[in-house]
Motif scaffolding. Structure first.
Motif, PDB file in Angstrom:
ATOM      1  N   LEU A 113      -3.290  -1.684  -3.079  1.00 29.09           N
ATOM      2  CA  LEU A 113      -2.937  -2.640  -4.372  1.00 29.09           C
ATOM      3  C   LEU A 113      -1.578  -2.109  -4.594  1.00 29.09           C
ATOM      4  CD1 LEU A 113      -2.156  -5.835  -5.151  1.00 29.09           C
ATOM      5  CD2 LEU A 113      -3.207  -5.360  -7.152  1.00 29.09           C
ATOM      6  N   ASN A 114      -0.003  -1.976  -5.061  1.00 29.45           N
ATOM      7  CA  ASN A 114       0.326  -1.676  -5.704  1.00 29.45           C
ATOM      8  C   ASN A 114       1.127   0.293  -6.221  1.00 29.45           C
ATOM      9  OD1 ASN A 114       1.567  -4.025  -7.148  1.00 29.45           O
ATOM     10  ND2 ASN A 114       0.305  -3.647  -8.468  1.00 29.45           N
ATOM     11  N   ALA A 115       0.424   0.462  -4.829  1.00 32.53           N
ATOM     12  CA  ALA A 115       0.763   2.438  -4.251  1.00 32.53           C
ATOM     13  C   ALA A 115       1.770   2.287  -4.351  1.00 32.53           C
ATOM     14  CB  ALA A 115      -0.788   2.379  -3.690  1.00 32.53           C
ATOM     15  N   LEU A 116       2.036   3.466  -4.278  1.00 33.49           N
ATOM     16  CA  LEU A 116       3.590   3.514  -4.244  1.00 33.49           C
ATOM     17  C   LEU A 116       3.989   2.812  -4.032  1.00 33.49           C
ATOM     18  CD1 LEU A 116       5.113   6.246  -4.137  1.00 33.49           C
ATOM     19  CD2 LEU A 116       5.032   5.928  -1.364  1.00 33.49           C
ATOM     20  N   ASN A 117       5.607   3.785  -6.135  1.00 36.53           N
ATOM     21  CA  ASN A 117       6.353   2.081  -6.162  1.00 36.53           C
ATOM     22  C   ASN A 117       7.316   2.005  -4.541  1.00 36.53           C
ATOM     23  OD1 ASN A 117       8.846   0.905  -6.750  1.00 36.53           O
ATOM     24  ND2 ASN A 117       9.284   2.259  -8.302  1.00 36.53           N
ATOM     25  N   GLY A 130      11.431   9.588  -3.528  1.00 34.96           N
ATOM     26  CA  GLY A 130      11.163  11.089  -3.284  1.00 34.96           C
ATOM     27  C   GLY A 130       9.966  10.805  -1.993  1.00 34.96           C
ATOM     28  N   THR A 131       9.991  11.677  -1.335  1.00 34.02           N
ATOM     29  CA  THR A 131       9.593  11.946  -0.200  1.00 34.02           C
ATOM     30  C   THR A 131       8.185  13.391   0.109  1.00 34.02           C
ATOM     31  OG1 THR A 131      10.861  13.914  -0.093  1.00 34.02           O
ATOM     32  CG2 THR A 131      12.306  12.294   0.235  1.00 34.02           C
ATOM     33  N   PHE A 132       7.390  12.722   1.080  1.00 36.34           N
ATOM     34  CA  PHE A 132       6.374  13.755   1.652  1.00 36.34           C
ATOM     35  C   PHE A 132       5.050  13.222   0.046  1.00 36.34           C
ATOM     36  CE2 PHE A 132       9.604  16.078   3.334  1.00 36.34           C
ATOM     37  CZ  PHE A 132       9.224  15.136   4.165  1.00 36.34           C
ATOM     38  N   ASN A 133       5.223  11.777  -0.018  1.00 36.27           N
ATOM     39  CA  ASN A 133       4.132  11.588  -1.200  1.00 36.27           C
ATOM     40  C   ASN A 133       2.472  10.853  -0.089  1.00 36.27           C
ATOM     41  OD1 ASN A 133       5.420  12.487  -3.753  1.00 36.27           O
ATOM     42  ND2 ASN A 133       6.735  11.182  -3.220  1.00 36.27           N
ATOM     43  N   CYS A 134       1.486  11.111  -0.778  1.00 32.69           N
ATOM     44  CA  CYS A 134       0.257   9.920  -0.284  1.00 32.69           C
ATOM     45  C   CYS A 134      -0.035   9.400  -1.262  1.00 32.69           C
ATOM     46  CB  CYS A 134      -0.448  11.271   0.391  1.00 32.69           C
ATOM     47  SG  CYS A 134       0.337  12.206   1.890  1.00 32.69           S
ATOM     48  N   ALA A 135      -0.408   7.800  -1.450  1.00 29.77           N
ATOM     49  CA  ALA A 135      -1.144   7.736  -2.675  1.00 29.77           C
ATOM     50  C   ALA A 135      -1.546   6.241  -1.814  1.00 29.77           C
ATOM     51  CB  ALA A 135      -0.246   6.353  -3.248  1.00 29.77           C
ATOM     52  N   PHE A 136      -3.015   6.968  -2.244  1.00 23.94           N
ATOM     53  CA  PHE A 136      -4.123   6.284  -1.996  1.00 23.94           C
ATOM     54  C   PHE A 136      -5.199   5.509  -3.419  1.00 23.94           C
ATOM     55  CE2 PHE A 136      -3.274   8.878   1.645  1.00 23.94           C
ATOM     56  CZ  PHE A 136      -3.422   8.225   2.534  1.00 23.94           C
ATOM     57  N   GLY A 137      -5.078   4.294  -3.238  1.00 21.97           N
ATOM     58  CA  GLY A 137      -5.772   3.347  -4.241  1.00 21.97           C
ATOM     59  C   GLY A 137      -4.574   2.537  -5.376  1.00 21.97           C
ATOM     60  N   VAL A 138      -5.689   1.866  -6.175  1.00 23.28           N
ATOM     61  CA  VAL A 138      -4.641   0.912  -6.214  1.00 23.28           C
ATOM     62  C   VAL A 138      -3.543   1.166  -8.092  1.00 23.28           C
ATOM     63  CG1 VAL A 138      -4.791  -1.375  -8.325  1.00 23.28           C
ATOM     64  CG2 VAL A 138      -6.568  -0.914  -6.252  1.00 23.28           C
ATOM     65  N   ASP A 139      -2.386   1.574  -7.630  1.00 24.15           N
ATOM     66  CA  ASP A 139      -2.130   1.815  -8.441  1.00 24.15           C
ATOM     67  C   ASP A 139      -1.362   3.463  -8.607  1.00 24.15           C
ATOM     68  OD1 ASP A 139      -1.132  -0.521 -10.007  1.00 24.15           O
ATOM     69  OD2 ASP A 139      -2.777  -0.839 -11.568  1.00 24.15           O
ATOM     70  N   ALA A 140      -2.033   3.482  -7.026  1.00 28.61           N
ATOM     71  CA  ALA A 140      -1.857   5.374  -6.867  1.00 28.61           C
ATOM     72  C   ALA A 140      -0.020   5.556  -7.170  1.00 28.61           C
ATOM     73  CB  ALA A 140      -2.321   5.853  -6.511  1.00 28.61           C
ATOM     74  N   LEU A 141       0.227   6.445  -8.545  1.00 32.54           N
ATOM     75  CA  LEU A 141       1.739   6.980  -7.847  1.00 32.54           C
ATOM     76  C   LEU A 141       2.620   4.829  -7.913  1.00 32.54           C
ATOM     77  CD1 LEU A 141       2.238   8.832  -5.852  1.00 32.54           C
ATOM     78  CD2 LEU A 141       3.013   9.529  -7.482  1.00 32.54           C
ATOM     79  N   LYS A 142       2.282   4.579  -8.892  1.00 29.16           N
ATOM     80  CA  LYS A 142       2.683   2.994  -9.022  1.00 29.16           C
ATOM     81  C   LYS A 142       4.776   2.836  -8.965  1.00 29.16           C
ATOM     82  CE  LYS A 142       2.561  -1.259 -11.090  1.00 29.16           C
ATOM     83  NZ  LYS A 142       1.537  -1.919 -13.091  1.00 29.16           N
ATOM     84  N   SER A 143       4.631   3.703 -10.434  1.00 26.20           N
ATOM     85  CA  SER A 143       6.031   3.685 -10.875  1.00 26.20           C
ATOM     86  C   SER A 143       6.840   5.456 -10.161  1.00 26.20           C
ATOM     87  CB  SER A 143       5.625   4.032 -12.010  1.00 26.20           C
ATOM     88  OG  SER A 143       5.345   3.475 -13.251  1.00 26.20           O
ATOM     89  N   ASN A 144       6.426   5.479  -9.070  1.00 26.84           N
ATOM     90  CA  ASN A 144       7.194   7.287  -8.463  1.00 26.84           C
ATOM     91  C   ASN A 144       9.176   6.669  -8.214  1.00 26.84           C
ATOM     92  OD1 ASN A 144       6.707  10.100  -7.418  1.00 26.84           O
ATOM     93  ND2 ASN A 144       8.253   9.307  -5.921  1.00 26.84           N
ATOM     94  N   THR A 145       9.478   7.919  -8.405  1.00 25.18           N
ATOM     95  CA  THR A 145      11.351   6.893  -9.366  1.00 25.18           C
ATOM     96  C   THR A 145      12.039   8.748  -8.368  1.00 25.18           C
ATOM     97  OG1 THR A 145      11.412   8.337 -10.285  1.00 25.18           O
ATOM     98  CG2 THR A 145      11.905   5.978 -10.918  1.00 25.18           C
TER      99      THR A 145
END
Length: 205
Positions: free
Chosen positions: A8-12, A17-32
């Motif tokens: 939920l809400n993982a990675l904006n 941004g490129t080549f990001n991995c987000a696993f979990g609630v709110d992980a990297l939620k605000s990334n630009t």
């Protein structure tokens, strides 16, 4: 964008941004624009915006990071307060917890360097090692709950509460003490009997 996310809400979704991995609630939620980040855990790197190349595994670890880059955080609540500190490595719950903008620190052990917020180039090994330091640089502490003598000082060493160092990055004035936190010579070995300071089991060179 070659990103992957799960939770939920993982990675904006608006992130460029490129080549990001987000696993979990709110992980990297605000990334630009931040790229090549790995965030695993609840709120891992939650507020990150432009920070790159961070590796975070643990709940609430590096959750306040905005622009810090090339940090490694393993364990829950590790580097939680970090905003723009760079190239820190922290392993163990609460390690480098209070760090805000300190750089190039290494903390290995639960609670190690947990109080540091602005110090740089510090190394702490073991449970709550150097947890008293807040802003000093170039310090070393090894051992269970081993602290440095001055919580804001630099160039200090404490190994197992037995071997101490002062002004260690200065070749001319650096001192090593065995059994004393305040060595008065290049090598100061404290005697076992303080009433007989010239005892043969204590040497000052």
């Amino acid at each position: 964008a070659n990103n992957i996310s799960f939770g939920l809400n993982a990675l904006n979704p608006l992130s460029t941004g490129t080549f990001n991995c987000a696993f979990g609630v709110d992980a990297l939620k605000s990334n630009t624009t931040g790229g090549t980040n790995i965030a695993v855990g609840w709120k891992a790197l939650e507020l990150n915006q432009i920070g790159d190349s961070n590796t975070v595994v643990g709940n609430a670890s590096m959750m306040k990071n905005i622009s810090g880059f090339q940090n490694s955080a393993y364990g829950d609540v590790v580097l939680r307060e970090n905003i723009d500190g760079i190239q820190n490595a922290a392993f163990g719950t609460n390690a480098l917890l209070a760090n805000i903008n300190g750089n190039h620190n290494s903390a290995f052990g639960v609670g190690s360097l947990t109080g540091n917020n602005a110090g740089n180039f510090n190394t702490a090994l073991e449970y709550f090692a150097m947890s008293n330091l807040t802003s000093g640089d170039n310090n070393l502490a090894i051992g269970n709950q081993v602290q440095v003598p001055n919580s804001t000082g630099s160039d200090q060493m404490n190994i197992a509460n037995e071997i101490y160092g002062l002004d260690l990055t200065n070749m001319a004035s650096g001192k090593i003490g065995i059994g004393t936190t305040t060595p008065s010579a290049k090598l100061h070995i404290a005697p076992s009997n303080t009433f007989a300071p010239n005892s043969t089991d204590g040497i000052i060179i």
